[in-house]
Motif scaffolding. Structure first.
Motif, short mmCIF file in Angstrom:
data_model
loop_
_atom_site.label_atom_id
_atom_site.label_comp_id
_atom_site.label_asym_id
_atom_site.label_seq_id
_atom_site.Cartn_x
_atom_site.Cartn_y
_atom_site.Cartn_z
N ILE A 188 57.66 3.91 35.98
CA ILE A 188 58.45 2.88 36.68
C ILE A 188 59.66 3.52 37.35
O ILE A 188 60.07 3.12 38.44
N ASP A 189 60.23 4.53 36.72
CA ASP A 189 61.34 5.25 37.36
C ASP A 189 60.89 5.81 38.70
O ASP A 189 61.58 5.66 39.72
N ALA A 190 59.71 6.45 38.70
CA ALA A 190 59.20 7.05 39.95
C ALA A 190 58.96 5.98 41.01
O ALA A 190 59.33 6.17 42.18
N THR A 192 60.44 3.15 41.24
CA THR A 192 61.76 2.70 41.68
C THR A 192 62.36 3.68 42.69
O THR A 192 62.97 3.27 43.69
N HIS A 193 62.19 4.98 42.44
CA HIS A 193 62.68 5.98 43.41
C HIS A 193 62.07 5.75 44.79
O HIS A 193 62.76 5.80 45.80
N ALA A 194 60.75 5.52 44.79
CA ALA A 194 60.06 5.38 46.08
C ALA A 194 60.54 4.12 46.81
O ALA A 194 60.85 4.16 48.00
N VAL A 257 69.47 -0.48 42.13
CA VAL A 257 68.84 -0.43 40.80
C VAL A 257 69.41 0.75 40.02
O VAL A 257 69.86 0.60 38.87
N HIS A 258 69.42 1.92 40.64
CA HIS A 258 69.92 3.10 39.93
C HIS A 258 71.42 3.01 39.66
O HIS A 258 71.89 3.43 38.61
N GLY A 259 72.15 2.47 40.62
CA GLY A 259 73.59 2.32 40.40
C GLY A 259 73.89 1.46 39.18
O GLY A 259 74.78 1.78 38.38
N PRO A 271 66.53 4.24 27.58
CA PRO A 271 65.96 5.29 28.41
C PRO A 271 66.03 4.91 29.90
O PRO A 271 65.87 3.74 30.26
N HIS A 272 66.25 5.93 30.73
CA HIS A 272 66.53 5.69 32.15
C HIS A 272 65.48 4.81 32.84
O HIS A 272 65.82 3.85 33.53
N GLY A 273 64.20 5.12 32.65
CA GLY A 273 63.16 4.35 33.33
C GLY A 273 63.12 2.91 32.87
O GLY A 273 62.84 1.99 33.64
N SER A 275 65.73 1.08 31.70
CA SER A 275 66.83 0.28 32.26
C SER A 275 66.56 -0.01 33.74
O SER A 275 66.90 -1.10 34.23
N ASN A 276 65.91 0.91 34.45
CA ASN A 276 65.50 0.60 35.83
C ASN A 276 64.52 -0.56 35.84
O ASN A 276 64.63 -1.48 36.66
N ALA A 277 63.54 -0.51 34.93
CA ALA A 277 62.50 -1.54 34.90
C ALA A 277 63.10 -2.91 34.61
O ALA A 277 62.71 -3.91 35.21
#
Ligand SMILES: [Fe+2]
Length: 382
Positions: A188-190, A192-194, A257-259, A271-273, A275-277
């Motif tokens: 999900i992190d990936a 979100t990056h895209a 989202v990342h901010g 975990p980072h992914g 919290s993004n999710a």
């Protein structure tokens, strides 16, 4: 107007890519590596597998998940004593981010906070060769590292060419035994990056191409990799997708989202992914009105909307998919994760301030005020 794109000098991609580490070192003129990793990578035999293709090499295995500045000190001391000419980072985003920071601190000294944004760290550190074992952060291909300041619980965003690995060995075979939870969080992190790179105000035609390609690889394969970790085709697509998404956001920036995700991770150790999710559906719904066509492109690239769907329909399908994905990948709400509601609400002003200070929200198609950010955080609890 022109855009600058930065990339690792070498990308070795595909099955067995990590076995080429010896030749890669030779081609870079490096011969005295320090391997930077974590205890699990040693225990599971990954470090031994990499060492088999290298001359005898020292190992620093004390990096931690979501790395803090204090967790780097041992590595920095090793680098200072050892006369190494490169660092080989083996593991998920945390060992790679740790190696990047150790590379700069080992060469130039100082505190990590000296290197956080708005400073841009373009001076070269000790060369880092990254070997990712998750399909997620894209850290192997980015000029970004994120390190937590222990003294104030701030996840510091650090940017610049100095943090870009000189080479990345992108070997999906290293991800075949990744557990479902890690597969989901990093995947999900990936994704979100895209998405964030594509809707970013700093997007450009080069990063658009990488981001759309990444979404096409990641979205149809995330569920498959989660449920069937041994699915080689799904793992291969996820791994390439994560690296392309890394290239996209390293050159176009991430956004809201990342901010907003970094303060959740720093204060509540999510975990980072993950919290993004937690944030992705709400932040996407908030942002769509400012970039309807762009988000509709995302839905089409992910294969959940067709070419004939109007933008409004594609946007609805995107939101529905992001919510369904969280359900299927068992992403917990902040409450289910165990976050204390009262503490979360009391920290909202600080979290909003940290989110804005990172600069990422300013890249969002809809630029939020501090009050908007507080309301988005609150919406996770409704
Ligand atoms: Fe990320």
């Amino acid at each position: 107007m022109s855009q600058q794109i930065v990339l690792p000098r070498l990308l070795q991609i595909g099955a067995g890519a990590s076995t080429q580490v010896g030749q890669i070192l030779q081609s870079l003129g490096c011969s005295r590596p320090l391997i930077i990793t974590d205890p699990m990578m040693v225990k599971l035999g990954y470090v031994e597998r990499i060492q088999a293709h290298l001359p005898p090499s020292d190992v620093y295995a004390d990096t931690v998940p979501e790395p803090t500045e204090s967790s780097l000190r041992g590595g920095v001391a090793r680098v200072r004593q050892g006369h190494y000419d490169c660092l080989i980072a083996v593991g998920g985003g945390s060992p790679i981010d740790s190696a990047k920071a150790i590379s700069i601190l080992g060469k130039y000294g100082g505190r990590m906070r000296d290197y956080k944004v708005p400073r841009i760290v373009n001076e070269p550190g000790i060369p880092v060769i990254a070997i990712p074992t998750t399909a997620g952060t894209g850290s192997e291909a980015t000029r970004v590292t994120v390190i937590t300041d222990d003294e104030c619980d701030e996840k510091m965003l650090c940017l610049g060419l100095g943090f870009l690995p000189v080479a990345a060995l992108v070997d999906y075979e290293l991800t075949l035994s990744l557990p479902p939870r890690t597969t989901a969080d990093t995947g999900i992190d990936a994704l979100t990056h895209a998405i964030e790179a594509y809707v970013s105000r700093k997007a450009n035609p080069y990063t658009d191409a990488q981001a759309l390609q990444a979404m096409g690889l990641l979205a149809p394969n995330l569920r498959k990799a989660f449920h069937h970790g041994e699915d080689r085709a799904a793992r291969e697509a996820m791994m390439l997708g994560a690296t392309l998404a890394g290239i996209a956001f390293s050159n176009a920036s991430v956004a809201l989202v990342h901010g907003m995700s970094r303060p959740i991770g720093a204060f509540f150790h999510v975990p980072h992914g993950l919290s993004n999710a937690m944030l992705l559906p709400a932040v996407t719904a908030y942002s769509i009105p400012a970039a309807t066509a762009r988000y509709a492109d995302c839905a089409r690239a992910m294969g959940i909307a067709g070419a004939s769907d109007a933008d409004a329909t594609a946007n609805q399908k995107l939101l529905a998919e992001l919510i369904a994905l969280n359900t299927e990948l068992q992403v917990p709400t902040p409450a289910a994760f165990g976050i204390d509601r009262a503490r979360f609400f009391s920290l909202l002003p600080v979290m909003a301030e940290q989110a804005l200070a990172s600069g990422s929200p300013a890249n969002n198609p809809r630029i939020p005020s501090a009050e908007d950010i507080v309301q988005l955080y609150q919406s996770l609890w409704d």
